[in-house]
Each structure stands twice: as structure tokens, then as C-alpha cells.
Design a protein around this motif. Structure first.
Motif, PDB file in Angstrom:
ATOM      1  N   ALA A   1       0.827  -1.210   0.000  1.00 22.09           N
ATOM      2  CA  ALA A   1       0.000   0.000   0.000  1.00 22.09           C
ATOM      3  C   ALA A   1       0.861   1.259   0.000  1.00 22.09           C
ATOM      4  CB  ALA A   1      -0.943   0.003   1.189  1.00 22.09           C
ATOM      5  N   THR A   2       1.944   1.273   0.768  1.00 23.18           N
ATOM      6  CA  THR A   2       2.713   2.512   0.870  1.00 23.18           C
ATOM      7  C   THR A   2       3.423   2.881  -0.428  1.00 23.18           C
ATOM      8  OG1 THR A   2       4.481   1.231   1.884  1.00 23.18           O
ATOM      9  CG2 THR A   2       3.138   2.578   3.355  1.00 23.18           C
ATOM     10  N   SER A   3       3.840   1.869  -1.201  1.00 23.14           N
ATOM     11  CA  SER A   3       4.586   2.217  -2.415  1.00 23.14           C
ATOM     12  C   SER A   3       3.681   2.872  -3.464  1.00 23.14           C
ATOM     13  CB  SER A   3       5.299   0.991  -2.990  1.00 23.14           C
ATOM     14  OG  SER A   3       4.371   0.126  -3.580  1.00 23.14           O
ATOM     15  N   GLU A   4       2.363   2.754  -3.299  1.00 24.12           N
ATOM     16  CA  GLU A   4       1.447   3.385  -4.262  1.00 24.12           C
ATOM     17  C   GLU A   4       1.242   4.866  -3.959  1.00 24.12           C
ATOM     18  OE1 GLU A   4       1.087  -0.465  -5.480  1.00 24.12           O
ATOM     19  OE2 GLU A   4       0.532   1.373  -6.530  1.00 24.12           O
ATOM     20  N   LEU A   5       1.651   5.259  -2.760  1.00 20.52           N
ATOM     21  CA  LEU A   5       1.214   6.574  -2.293  1.00 20.52           C
ATOM     22  C   LEU A   5       1.729   7.730  -3.141  1.00 20.52           C
ATOM     23  CD1 LEU A   5       1.382   6.072   1.559  1.00 20.52           C
ATOM     24  CD2 LEU A   5      -0.611   6.038   0.048  1.00 20.52           C
ATOM     25  N   ALA A   6       2.933   7.589  -3.654  1.00 16.76           N
ATOM     26  CA  ALA A   6       3.474   8.697  -4.439  1.00 16.76           C
ATOM     27  C   ALA A   6       2.592   8.982  -5.647  1.00 16.76           C
ATOM     28  CB  ALA A   6       4.901   8.391  -4.873  1.00 16.76           C
ATOM     29  N   TYR A   7       1.998   7.922  -6.216  1.00 22.34           N
ATOM     30  CA  TYR A   7       1.120   8.127  -7.363  1.00 22.34           C
ATOM     31  C   TYR A   7      -0.179   8.808  -6.938  1.00 22.34           C
ATOM     32  CZ  TYR A   7       4.131   5.049 -10.038  1.00 22.34           C
ATOM     33  OH  TYR A   7       5.203   4.512 -10.685  1.00 22.34           O
ATOM     34  N   GLU A   8      -0.662   8.396  -5.775  1.00 27.49           N
ATOM     35  CA  GLU A   8      -1.953   8.911  -5.342  1.00 27.49           C
ATOM     36  C   GLU A   8      -1.856  10.355  -4.874  1.00 27.49           C
ATOM     37  OE1 GLU A   8      -3.904   6.731  -2.169  1.00 27.49           O
ATOM     38  OE2 GLU A   8      -5.447   8.283  -2.055  1.00 27.49           O
ATOM     39  N   ARG A   9      -0.669  10.776  -4.447  1.00 27.11           N
ATOM     40  CA  ARG A   9      -0.617  12.011  -3.676  1.00 27.11           C
ATOM     41  C   ARG A   9      -0.087  13.225  -4.402  1.00 27.11           C
ATOM     42  NH1 ARG A   9       0.619   9.259   2.176  1.00 27.11           N
ATOM     43  NH2 ARG A   9      -1.581   8.832   2.526  1.00 27.11           N
ATOM     44  N   SER A  10       0.598  13.038  -5.505  1.00 26.56           N
ATOM     45  CA  SER A  10       1.292  14.197  -6.064  1.00 26.56           C
ATOM     46  C   SER A  10       0.661  14.711  -7.349  1.00 26.56           C
ATOM     47  CB  SER A  10       2.741  13.822  -6.334  1.00 26.56           C
ATOM     48  OG  SER A  10       2.775  12.763  -7.273  1.00 26.56           O
ATOM     49  N   GLY A  11      -0.413  14.074  -7.796  1.00 25.66           N
ATOM     50  CA  GLY A  11      -0.973  14.421  -9.098  1.00 25.66           C
ATOM     51  C   GLY A  11      -1.691  15.758  -9.116  1.00 25.66           C
ATOM     52  N   PRO A  12      -2.026  16.229 -10.315  1.00 24.88           N
ATOM     53  CA  PRO A  12      -2.683  17.532 -10.437  1.00 24.88           C
ATOM     54  C   PRO A  12      -4.062  17.562  -9.783  1.00 24.88           C
ATOM     55  CG  PRO A  12      -2.572  16.418 -12.570  1.00 24.88           C
ATOM     56  CD  PRO A  12      -1.756  15.599 -11.623  1.00 24.88           C
ATOM     57  N   GLU A  13      -4.672  16.402  -9.608  1.00 20.89           N
ATOM     58  CA  GLU A  13      -5.987  16.396  -8.969  1.00 20.89           C
ATOM     59  C   GLU A  13      -5.890  16.769  -7.496  1.00 20.89           C
ATOM     60  OE1 GLU A  13      -4.241  13.846  -9.891  1.00 20.89           O
ATOM     61  OE2 GLU A  13      -4.633  12.018  -8.734  1.00 20.89           O
ATOM     62  N   ARG A  14      -4.652  16.845  -6.969  1.00 21.91           N
ATOM     63  CA  ARG A  14      -4.474  17.174  -5.563  1.00 21.91           C
ATOM     64  C   ARG A  14      -4.317  18.668  -5.296  1.00 21.91           C
ATOM     65  NH1 ARG A  14      -7.031  13.327  -3.179  1.00 21.91           N
ATOM     66  NH2 ARG A  14      -6.019  11.306  -3.182  1.00 21.91           N
ATOM     67  N   PHE A  15      -4.419  19.484  -6.316  1.00 20.12           N
ATOM     68  CA  PHE A  15      -4.477  20.926  -6.027  1.00 20.12           C
ATOM     69  C   PHE A  15      -5.446  21.656  -6.939  1.00 20.12           C
ATOM     70  CE2 PHE A  15      -1.711  21.964  -9.565  1.00 20.12           C
ATOM     71  CZ  PHE A  15      -0.841  20.881  -9.639  1.00 20.12           C
ATOM     72  N   LEU A  16      -6.109  20.918  -7.816  1.00 20.43           N
ATOM     73  CA  LEU A  16      -6.986  21.578  -8.787  1.00 20.43           C
ATOM     74  C   LEU A  16      -8.475  21.345  -8.535  1.00 20.43           C
ATOM     75  CD1 LEU A  16      -5.005  20.921 -12.109  1.00 20.43           C
ATOM     76  CD2 LEU A  16      -5.211  23.077 -10.865  1.00 20.43           C
ATOM     77  N   GLU A  17      -8.828  20.790  -7.384  1.00 24.33           N
ATOM     78  CA  GLU A  17     -10.234  20.430  -7.220  1.00 24.33           C
ATOM     79  C   GLU A  17     -11.162  21.643  -7.111  1.00 24.33           C
ATOM     80  OE1 GLU A  17     -11.055  16.868  -5.081  1.00 24.33           O
ATOM     81  OE2 GLU A  17     -13.193  17.289  -4.955  1.00 24.33           O
ATOM     82  N   THR A  18     -10.636  22.753  -6.598  1.00 23.35           N
ATOM     83  CA  THR A  18     -11.476  23.957  -6.521  1.00 23.35           C
ATOM     84  C   THR A  18     -10.980  25.060  -7.466  1.00 23.35           C
ATOM     85  OG1 THR A  18     -10.138  24.753  -4.673  1.00 23.35           O
ATOM     86  CG2 THR A  18     -12.143  23.562  -4.106  1.00 23.35           C
ATOM     87  N   TYR A  19     -10.108  24.668  -8.386  1.00 25.42           N
ATOM     88  CA  TYR A  19      -9.471  25.633  -9.286  1.00 25.42           C
ATOM     89  C   TYR A  19     -10.473  26.531 -10.027  1.00 25.42           C
ATOM     90  CZ  TYR A  19      -7.406  27.359 -13.573  1.00 25.42           C
ATOM     91  OH  TYR A  19      -7.037  28.170 -14.597  1.00 25.42           O
ATOM     92  N   TYR A  20     -11.626  25.954 -10.373  1.00 27.35           N
ATOM     93  CA  TYR A  20     -12.585  26.674 -11.213  1.00 27.35           C
ATOM     94  C   TYR A  20     -12.966  28.046 -10.655  1.00 27.35           C
ATOM     95  CZ  TYR A  20     -15.526  24.158  -7.821  1.00 27.35           C
ATOM     96  OH  TYR A  20     -16.045  23.643  -6.671  1.00 27.35           O
ATOM     97  N   VAL A  21     -12.942  28.209  -9.321  1.00 28.37           N
ATOM     98  CA  VAL A  21     -13.353  29.522  -8.783  1.00 28.37           C
ATOM     99  C   VAL A  21     -12.336  30.616  -9.121  1.00 28.37           C
ATOM    100  CG1 VAL A  21     -14.796  28.622  -6.909  1.00 28.37           C
ATOM    101  CG2 VAL A  21     -12.365  29.064  -6.476  1.00 28.37           C
ATOM    102  N   LEU A  22     -11.088  30.213  -9.336  1.00 31.89           N
ATOM    103  CA  LEU A  22     -10.071  31.209  -9.698  1.00 31.89           C
ATOM    104  C   LEU A  22     -10.316  31.740 -11.113  1.00 31.89           C
ATOM    105  CD1 LEU A  22      -7.490  32.790  -9.156  1.00 31.89           C
ATOM    106  CD2 LEU A  22      -6.166  30.732  -9.674  1.00 31.89           C
ATOM    107  N   THR A  23     -10.561  30.829 -12.035  1.00 33.13           N
ATOM    108  CA  THR A  23     -10.890  31.263 -13.403  1.00 33.13           C
ATOM    109  C   THR A  23     -12.102  32.188 -13.394  1.00 33.13           C
ATOM    110  OG1 THR A  23     -10.335  29.007 -14.047  1.00 33.13           O
ATOM    111  CG2 THR A  23     -11.250  30.425 -15.749  1.00 33.13           C
ATOM    112  N   GLU A  24     -13.097  31.792 -12.638  1.00 28.66           N
ATOM    113  CA  GLU A  24     -14.342  32.572 -12.637  1.00 28.66           C
ATOM    114  C   GLU A  24     -14.127  33.947 -12.004  1.00 28.66           C
ATOM    115  OE1 GLU A  24     -16.294  30.523 -14.410  1.00 28.66           O
ATOM    116  OE2 GLU A  24     -17.422  32.372 -14.725  1.00 28.66           O
ATOM    117  N   LEU A  25     -13.238  34.011 -11.004  1.00 27.43           N
ATOM    118  CA  LEU A  25     -12.917  35.310 -10.405  1.00 27.43           C
ATOM    119  C   LEU A  25     -12.242  36.218 -11.434  1.00 27.43           C
ATOM    120  CD1 LEU A  25     -12.629  37.205  -7.885  1.00 27.43           C
ATOM    121  CD2 LEU A  25     -10.346  36.203  -7.601  1.00 27.43           C
ATOM    122  N   VAL A  26     -11.293  35.656 -12.176  1.00 24.70           N
ATOM    123  CA  VAL A  26     -10.602  36.451 -13.201  1.00 24.70           C
ATOM    124  C   VAL A  26     -11.623  36.980 -14.206  1.00 24.70           C
ATOM    125  CG1 VAL A  26      -8.897  36.399 -15.071  1.00 24.70           C
ATOM    126  CG2 VAL A  26      -8.426  35.193 -12.921  1.00 24.70           C
TER     127      VAL A  26
END
Ligand SMILES: Cc1cc2nc3c(=O)[nH]c(=O)nc-3n(C[C@H](O)[C@H](O)[C@H](O)COP(=O)(O)OP(=O)(O)OC[C@H]3O[C@@H](n4cnc5c(N)ncnc54)[C@H](O)[C@@H]3O)c2cc1C
Lengths: 386, 354
Positions: free
Chosen positions: A245-270
Motif C-alpha cells: 500500500a505505501t509504495s502506491e502513495l506517491a502516485y496517489e498524492r502528487s498528481g494535479p488532482e491534488r491541487f486543482l479540485e477547486t481551481y474553477y473559482v479562480l478562473t471565474e474570479l478572473v
């Protein structure tokens, strides 16, 4: 001396940019055809089977996997581009992204050949959905406390117990779960858990939906009663799931889905502040973009390390920690900045609707996939503190 | 500290370790380490790293020079190395040869402006000029009727009001009153004050990132030595989490700064993508200096607040470097304007292009 943390300025190769154009064109067609509305992240029908199949037909699922399993043998960086374009467009990826990111790679590593030949091509075609069965009512951060038992019986195991918070279990065809096959030993608290492939929609499994504070239904309680799993559905070493289980974590944790989940509000603000922002809005947007850009560069850097065959566990945990804290704060910062947006801004209603949803989403972001506290523990270990 | 895999950085690190060990430097109240350090750096050709051979420099690549600045940050080096490098680089843009000795650049703030009269004389005031007092020459970016020009100025021709920044380094006000430069030439097409501020900002970002790497390093080490409540403080979860956050800030600063340096080193021009990288680096590194520096001090307790301890050499300098070549507030406003001006639908494509 501490271990040097490196985030080399990896650039996405040219062929990624070509691919990015293809993904954008595909998504634009889907949006035009009414599959989903990119400005509306809070839809109910995130389970979009036909969309999954079309993504599969493009060759964008299991992209990095061997061709004999239906994969494309493309690079991890190419997969990265597809993931971020889907995420930024708010595409309905729920049905396939767990299998593509996590479950498939686990099967490739630990499943018997005939199961790989059966299941992996179906993932690649976008036909099936996976769930992850780790957490239990009294076992979240402390995974070793898992109690759901797998008891050896003729030709397989009988499962009894309850998994919880299982995302997508209500639509999943399979779950990869950990069950207790023996008791932990005195020397090793991590001993005794085994990873299994579970076929859902069988007698002996009951899936009970759990509502979330966003008003959506995404995760579930899954109750097993004398549920039978055949021997060839054991994944890897009996009693040795922790290592796997632990060796999978790097894949699960560093992807773009880990900082883009609420990204849409930034575009809409602009969009809402328009081409000539006042100083306050400009400064707010500038900072958020600088933070976003920095995080993405860190995340791409980790993707490059994964591509090079490294296991950047600490770096990946840093990206998830900083990334999820950021995506959690983002809607609140955007709310601050939106306070003075003109009443006449044409997208004002869209922005408000999005903020309403993003603010409700935010609390989960630093919990799912490992809490902030747990991640900081992993980073501390990497720094040699424990 | 990151290991160097680059000959320029290796040479520099050896010199820094021998002649600018932060503990020795900190104990030396008379600054007698400065002259030998500068001499060794000069003999190794490091201050003029970015100046081509035919203009009197050692012709290192932009990339090597950036890595050198990061190393200088890791040692919190307090001689005008970065400033002389920037000055040499600026002069080389107009094919002006670099003289020997310490230099600095002006203006050092985006809001200040040096003008060039019809007869070639330079006038104007530049505030917060790092190490102006120590410099023998200034590399000046000036604006006249026919556009931007680059000039070499004899420092003794200027009026200098000395000042100190938050990190106790010289940060002076330089006034030019109809000063005739030693040499003046037109700046290349498209080169303007923004270009210079972005370049200076990236230099400072790399230094801040280096200082944060060292702050992480000494904080981890201290937490493994200091005992309280009969335990090493590194065993307290609250301390571990603070250090994990410091690691995150240090990593973010390093990632942003090295990415921006890489962008400039490989760019054909200072386009929007380079602007995004360089401005972001300065913004994010300044934020990291604030958050990371606070944690490093927290972990060190009172001892880190003393002049005797080396922590302030990194923490205060990193905070001071935020102000040079545009603060994070300045760049955030400018970057925000750029983003707003390009429009919402262009935001993601710009970010993803890097
Ligand atoms: C939206 C969402 C989707 C999810 N999907 C899935 C899924 O598909 N499959 C699945 O298996 N799980 C899933 N989870 C569960 C998730 O992995 C767990 O919630 C998480 O691991 C935390 O466990 P917990 O909820 O039991 O909290 P707890 O473990 O009870 O933690 C509560 C608090 O205590 C802190 N804490 C606990 N232990 C320590 C410690 N040693 N040191 C410091 N602090 C500590 C935690 O950080 C947290 O702040 C999902 C969760 C969410 C929110």
C-alpha cells in the motif's frame, strides 16, 4: 545533514503539448455536445458511463500500461497532461479515475496473469469502475486498526465486516480492499493485512450511501456478510499489504488532482473582475496564480521523478500537503476578493454558485487520501525526525 | 544541503566553506573575512561569471550562474556577489566590458527611474540599492528620448546615502546628478526596466531558496540536539509538523526559483511565460521566507533570537531580499494585471505552458 529535497525543473516534452491539444479538442466537443458543463462542478450525474467509454476509445485510460493489457505504453508525463486537462475542465471522471490511477497499477503488480488479461483491457476501454476499501469505522489514519476479517475457507476466503467512506462503491464493479488475515505481531503492528480484489454487486455485499455536506452522494458504507473471495483474488503477499500500500502513495498524492479540485473559482474570479482589475483584486489574483504555478511545477517535478523510476515519497507528500491546503483556502480567498466584484459582472451568479459549492467541498480536501497530519508525519520521517 | 553537481558551484561552495563559514563570519565583529573572501571569489572568476570572456568575464552559462546564486544563499554570503554578477550581466547586454572590483545595479526598485539627457548625462534617484557603498562601479539602466540604455558609472561620481536593510546589509540611496558615465550604449531591442527587475528578482529568489534550505537544515539538526521534558524536541509531534511545514516552504521556494532560472536560461526573450515564472518565483519565495523563517525561529526558541546564533544570518537576510527588485506585493499586482488582461480563458493555458 538533512536529506536534500529536490524539485528539478522538469519540462513536459513536446509530444505532451500535442496530446494536450487533442485532449482540449475532445473536451470542447464533449462540452458542445452537452455531456457536461465545465462551469458547473456541482452536478449530480458525475457518473457518466458513455463519457468513460469515449475517453477509453481515445486511448487515455491505462496510458502507461503494457499494450498486451490494452495500455498504450506511453509516458507518465503524458498521463499527467490528460489528468490535468480533465480536472481543469471539470470533466466527469469519477467512474474511471481510481482504476486508472491506482487500481490498475496494483493489479499489474500483484494480480495473476489471467485476471490482468480479463480486467485491465476493460479498464482501458472505460467500461468498469473501481473503489478503494481501506478505511473502516474505527480505522482511518490508523490503518493497522482495520478489523474486517478474511477467514480462510475452501478455495478462498470469507469476508465479514464493514468498510466506510468508500468513494464510488455504489457504482463500482470492483473494489481493491485490505482485510485482516491474521493478528498483528508484537514486533510488527503492520503485519496481518492482505490486499484483495473484490467483485462488487454480488450477494454478501451491501452498499449503503452516505450523504456529504455538499449535498452529494459520493461515498458509502460497505457491509460484508460471509462474502466469498476466491484464492486467485489475493493480491500479492498474504499478511503483507502494508508494504504494498505505501509504495502506491506517491502516485496517489502528487498528481494535479491534488491541487486543482477547486481551481474553477479562480478562473471565474478572473472573469468577474474583467480586464482592468483594481489593485486589491490584481494583487490577490497574482498571489494565487504564483502559488498555483509553483505547486504545479513541484507536481510536474515529482511526475518526472516517477517517470525516471524513482520513489519520491517525501516529495509527493509535500506536494499533497501544500496542494490540498491551497485548494482548501482558495475558495475562501476568492470569496474575499469577490466581495467587491461589480453587481453587473455577467458571470456573478456563476461565481457565487461555484463559491457556494467550493466552500462546502473544501473541508474534505485535507482529509481524503491521507490527512495533513499524517502527511506531515511522513515528511518528518523523511527529515530524519522519527 | 543539496549536493552540487556543477563545477562552478563546487568551486564556490569550497570557497564559501573555507572563508565564509556562517559561524566564523558571525563571530567576527570586524568583518575581516570580507576582503579574503572577495579576493578568492574574484580569483575564481565568480563575480563576473555571467560576463563573456571578450568582455572581461569568465563566461559561465546563465544556468551555472543561477546555481551559484542558490549556493550563495545557502551560505547567506554577505558580499556583493549577486550584485556584481547582475551588473556584469546587465553591462554585457550592451556589450560593455566589466571592470574589476565590486559592482551593483541600479535602479533596484521598479518604481525608481534613472533618466538620460540629450548630452548623455544620467540623473535620478535609486533607493534600496544593495551594496552601493561597497561598489566601485554601477551598472545603470537609464531611459532617454531614444529608449533604454545601459551605462557603466564610476561610483565616486554619485551621491550615496547609506542605509541598512532588515538583514544588516547595505541598502543605499544613490543619487545621480548629471553624471557622465564611463561608457553608455543602447539597450537591446525589447530590453527594459521590467526585464532587469525580473532578472534581479530571480537572483533574489534563488538566494532566498538557498537560505531556506539552510534554515531547514540547521533547524532539523537543532531539534535533534535540544532536549526538553527529557526528550529531544524532534520527538514532539508539534515540532515535527512545524518542521514538515518548513520543509514544504523550503521546497516550494526552491522549486519556484529553480524553475524560473531554468525558464530564463532557456528563453529567447522575456515573454509572458518567463514573466509568469519570474514573478511567481519572487512572490512565492517571499511568502516562503516569511512562513519558513518564522518556523525556523520557533524551533530554535530563544537561542535563535540571539546575535550569537547564526540563524538570523539566514532568516533576516531572506526577509530583506524580499524587498529588492520589486516586493511580492509589487509583482503580485503586476502579475494579476497581466492575467486579468489576457482574460480568464487564457489563465490555464499560460500555467500549463510551463
Ligand atoms: C471525500 C472523502 C473520500 C474518501 N474516500 C475514501 C475511499 O474511497 N476509500 C477509503 O478507504 N477511504 C476513503 N476516505 C477516508 C479517508 O482516507 C480517511 O477519512 C482518512 O484516512 C482519515 O481517517 P478518519 O476519517 O478515520 O479520521 P481519523 O483517523 O479519526 O482522524 C481524525 C483526526 O485526527 C488526526 N489524527 C489521527 N491520527 C493521528 C496521529 N497519529 N497524529 C496526528 N493526528 C492524527 C487526523 O489527522 C484527523 O485530523 C475518504 C475520505 C473523504 C473525506
Amino acid at each position: 545533514m538533512t536529506a536534500a529535497l529536490r524539485f528539478d525543473p522538469i519540462r513536459l516534452p513536446e509530444k505532451c503539448e500535442q496530446l494536450r491539444k487533442e485532449v482540449r479538442a475532445f473536451l470542447a466537443e464533449e462540452i458542445a455536445a452537452g455531456t457536461f458543463d465545465p462551469h458547473k462542478p456541482n452536478r449530480e450525474d458525475t457518473d457518466a458511463p458513455e463519457f468513460s467509454r469515449r475517453v477509453g476509445a481515445k486511448g487515455w485510460l491505462g496510458m502507461t500500461w503494457p499494450k498486451k493489457y490494452g495500455g498504450q505504453e506511453r509516458s507518465f508525463l503524458e498521463r499527467y497532461v490528460v489528468t490535468e486537462e480533465m480536472r481543469v475542465a471539470n470533466a466527469p471522471t469519477r467512474r474511471f479515475f481510481v482504476a486508472d490511477r491506482q487500481s490498475g497499477p496494483v493489479l499489474i503488480k500483484y494480480a495473476p496473469e489471467h485476471i490482468k488479461m480479463d480486467i485491465l483491457p476493460r479498464i482501458c476501454r472505460g467500461e468498469i469502475c473501481f473503489a478503494i476499501g481501506m478505511s473502516e469505522p474505527n480505522s482511518g489514519s490508523d490503518l493497522f486498526a482495520a478489523k474486517t476479517r478474511a477467514t480462510k475457507t475452501d478455495g478462498g476466503y470469507l469476508i465479514n465486516g464493514t468498510k466506510i467512506w468508500t468513494s464510488s462503491a455504489h457504482i463500482a464493479d470492483y473494489m481493491i480492499a485490505i482485510f485482516r488475515t491474521s493478528q498483528p505481531t508484537n514486533e510488527n503492528r503492520r503485519h496481518g493485512l492482505t490486499q484483495f480484489l473484490v467483485k462488487m454487486k454480488q450477494p454478501g455485499i451491501q452498499v449503503n450511501p452516505i450523504g456529504q455536506i455538499t449535498g452529494q452522494y459520493e461515498f458509502n458504507e460497505v457491509v460484508f456478510t460471509d462474502f466469498f473471495v476466491p484464492d486467485d483474488h489475493v493480491l500479492g503477499e498474504v499478511d503483507g499489504a502494508w508494504k504494498q500500500a505505501t509504495s502506491e502513495l506517491a502516485y496517489e498524492r502528487s498528481g494535479p488532482e491534488r491541487f486543482l479540485e477547486t481551481y474553477y473559482v479562480l478562473t471565474e474570479l478572473v472573469r468577474a473582475v474583467g480586464p482592468n482589475p483594481d489593485t486589491r483584486s490584481a494583487e490577490g489574483i497574482g498571489r494565487l496564480v504564483a502559488q498555483l504555478h509553483t505547486m504545479r511545477r513541484m507536481s510536474v517535478s515529482v511526475a518526472g521523478m516517477l517517470q525516471a523510476g524513482k520513489e519520491p515519497v517525501v516529495e509527493a507528500s509535500i506536494v499533497k500537503d501544500i496542494g490540498t491546503v491551497w485548494e482548501q483556502q482558495l475558495p475562501h480567498r476568492v470569496r474575499d476578493l469577490a466581495a467587491f466584484v461589480e453587481e453587473t459582472a455577467t458571470n456573478r451568479e456563476t461565481l457565487e454558485r461555484q463559491l457556494d459549492f467550493a466552500i462546502k467541498t473544501a473541508p474534505k480536501l485535507t482529509i481524503q487520501g491521507g490527512t495533513t497530519e499524517v502527511l506531515r508525519g511522513i515528511i518528518a520521517r523523511g527529515l530524519g525526525l522519527r | 544541503m543539496a549536493e552540487s553537481d556543477n563545477i562552478v558551484v563546487e568551486t564556490a561552495e569550497k570557497i564559501f566553506a573555507d572563508l565564509a563559514d556562517p559561524q566564523t563570519v558571525n563571530n567576527d565583529k570586524k568583518d575581516s573575512w570580507q576582503a579574503p573572501l572577495w579576493q578568492a571569489l574574484s580569483e575564481a572568476g565568480l563575480p563576473l561569471a555571467w560576463v563573456p570572456d571578450d568582455l572581461g568575464g569568465s563566461g559561465a552559462s546563465l544556468a551555472d550562474g543561477f546555481a551559484l546564486l542558490n549556493a550563495a544563499g545557502r551560505f547567506a554570503v554577505a558580499v556583493p556577489l549577486a550584485e556584481t554578477m547582475l551588473a556584469g550581466w546587465l553591462l554585457a547586454q550592451a556589450k560593455i566590458a566589466s571592470p574589476e572590483g565590486e559592482m551593483t545595479v541600479l535602479p533596484a526598485s521598479p518604481k525608481d527611474r534613472i533618466t538620460r539627457d540629450a548630452d548623455g548625462a544620467l540623473s535620478g534617484r535609486a533607493r534600496g540599492v544593495p551594496f552601493a557603498k561597497a561598489a566601485k562601479h554601477f551598472a545603470v539602466l537609464a531611459h532617454g528620448k531614444d529608449g533604454a540604455s545601459i551605462a557603466l558609472v564610476d561610483a565616486s561620481k554619485a551621491r550615496i546615502e547609506t542605509g541598512l536593510n532588515v538583514g544588516y546589509d547595505h541598502s543605499d540611496t544613490v543619487t545621480l546628478n548629471k553624471v557622465q558615465p564611463v561608457t553608455v550604449k543602447p539597450a537591446p531591442d525589447g530590453f527594459d526596466q521590467t526585464t532587469m527587475m525580473l532578472m534581479g528578482g530571480v537572483a533574489r529568489s534563488l538566494q532566498i531558496a538557498g537560505a531556506l534550505e539552510s534554515m531547514l537544515d540547521i533547524s532539523v539538526r537543532y531539534s535533534n540536539e535540544r532536549v526538553a521534558f527529557e526528550k529531544k524536541i524532534s520527538k514532539f509531534q508539534a515540532v515535527q509538523h512545524n518542521l514538515a511545514r518548513l520543509a514544504g516552504e523550503s521546497a516550494a521556494a526552491l522549486a519556484a526559483a529553480t524553475s524560473a532560472a531554468d525558464a530564463i536560461a532557456n528563453a529567447k526573450s522575456f515573454d509572458d511565460a518567463v514573466y509568469l515564472e519570474a514573478a511567481s518565483a519572487k512572490i512565492r519565495c517571499a511568502e516562503a521566507a516569511e512562513k519558513g523563517g518564522a518556523i525556523a525561529h520557533q524551533v530554535h526558541g530563544a537561542i535563535g533570537f540571539t546575535l550569537e546564533h547564526i540563524l538570523h544570518r539566514y532568516s533576516l537576510r531572506a526577509l530583506a531580499w524580499r524587498d529588492d527588485f520589486g516586493s511580492e506585493s509589487h509583482w503580485a499586482v503586476e502579475l494579476g494585471k497581466l492575467i486579468a488582461n489576457r482574460g480568464a480563458d487564457e489563465l490555464w493555458p499560460l500555467v500549463a505552458s510551463r
